[in-house]
Scaffold this motif. Structure first.
Motif, mmCIF file in Angstrom:
data_model
loop_
_atom_site.group_PDB
_atom_site.id
_atom_site.type_symbol
_atom_site.label_atom_id
_atom_site.label_comp_id
_atom_site.label_asym_id
_atom_site.label_seq_id
_atom_site.Cartn_x
_atom_site.Cartn_y
_atom_site.Cartn_z
ATOM 1 N N UNK A 14 42.763 47.905 39.142
ATOM 2 C CA UNK A 14 42.102 47.935 37.875
ATOM 3 C C UNK A 14 42.309 47.027 36.518
ATOM 4 N N UNK A 15 42.963 45.930 37.088
ATOM 5 C CA UNK A 15 43.209 45.013 36.079
ATOM 6 C C UNK A 15 41.861 44.550 35.122
ATOM 7 N N UNK A 16 40.832 44.449 35.727
ATOM 8 C CA UNK A 16 39.676 43.963 34.878
ATOM 9 C C UNK A 16 39.185 45.200 34.131
ATOM 10 N N UNK A 17 39.512 46.490 34.537
ATOM 11 C CA UNK A 17 39.137 47.645 33.543
ATOM 12 C C UNK A 17 39.994 47.867 32.349
ATOM 13 N N UNK A 18 41.291 47.441 32.708
ATOM 14 C CA UNK A 18 42.083 47.539 31.744
ATOM 15 C C UNK A 18 41.972 46.478 30.522
#
Length: 267
Positions: free
Chosen positions: A90-94
């Motif tokens: 979920x890097x992009x969402x974080x």
């Protein structure tokens, strides 16, 4: 000041500390498991040891690095900013939530947080497969703002895994439509297949699409999905049992290509 920096990476679940020049090139690495500092050249031996000093916990062996494989050579030349391996699930969402967290008081929960919970759950399950010879990359960026939630590379081949939050709700699937609970169906399976096709193009290898349902209370399939494997999050470990497609060396080489951000720039 030596101008060196220490960058952590992970390989087969083991942490390595790479000592890099200011342009990102690695000149040495410290393998905690073997307590060995591997030097690519002896001219900056003391600078390397000084940079690693805060991280060394006992006696270490220092010497020339073993002759690297082609995939290892590719990783050594990879700039840390282009390395996707450190990406968290979920890097992009974080990053998006950090930049724009949204109103603190909402009638409905932010859907990005549900999506993040799903990617984290799937990512944690996939990371546990590491010891079985699988490599996993998270939040692989695609041009146009899309991304592959999780990319698996291992004995059973390559899989692009899309995580879907469905906690305590029933999921209805009629290819290409997917409906969660009372929400309107949407053609999610088209995107899952498209992400896998783009990954196949980037890696010049077949990447199979997977839809992972997180916390679903039940699944009803009225039109079987074409090519897409649908699993619940607790069934993800079954993928680790698949084999007979890639040899270990081929999986390592594909992982070295896949973790380079530049691989995905033209798909």
């Amino acid at each position: 000041m030596s101008g060196l920096r220490v960058v952590p990476t992970w390989r087969h679940g083991q942490e390595r500390l790479h000592v890099c020049l200011t342009d990102g090139r690695s000149i040495a690495w410290y393998d905690r498991e073997t307590a060995r500092v591997n030097l690519l050249g002896d001219d900056r031996r003391q600078d390397v040891l000084d940079a690693l000093a805060p991280f060394l916990t006992g006696p270490v062996t220092v010497g020339p690095a073993p002759v690297p494989t082609r995939s290892e050579l590719a990783l050594l030349s990879l700039h840390p900013d282009d390395d996707l391996a450190p990406n968290r699930p979920g890097e992009a969402l974080l990053i998006a939530l950090d930049r724009a967290p949204g109103p603190s008081h909402r009638v409905r929960a932010d859907p990005r947080r549900r999506a993040l919970a799903a990617e984290r759950a799937v990512g944690e399950a996939l990371d546990r497969l590491d010891g079985a010879g699988w490599y996993v990359l998270h939040s692989v960026p695609l041009p146009g703002g899309d991304r592959v939630h999780h990319l698996m590379i291992g004995p059973g081949g390559l899989y692009a895994v899309h995580a879907l939050y469905a906690r305590k709700q029933r999921v209805r699937i009629a290819d290409p439509l997917v409906a969660v609970g009372r929400r309107e169906p949407r053609p999610l399976l088209r995107r899952v297949r498209s992400d896998a096709d783009r990954a196949s193009y980037a890696l010049t290898a077949e990447v199979r699409p997977v839809l992972a349902l997180v916390g679903a209370a039940g699944v009803t399939v009225t039109a079987p999905p074409r090519e897409v494997r649908v699993v619940r999050d607790e069934e993800l470990e079954h993928l680790a049992r698949l084999g007979g497609v890639l040899k270990p060396a081929d999986a390592r080489a594909l992982h070295a290509v896949a973790r380079d951000r530049r691989t995905w720039e033209r798909v």
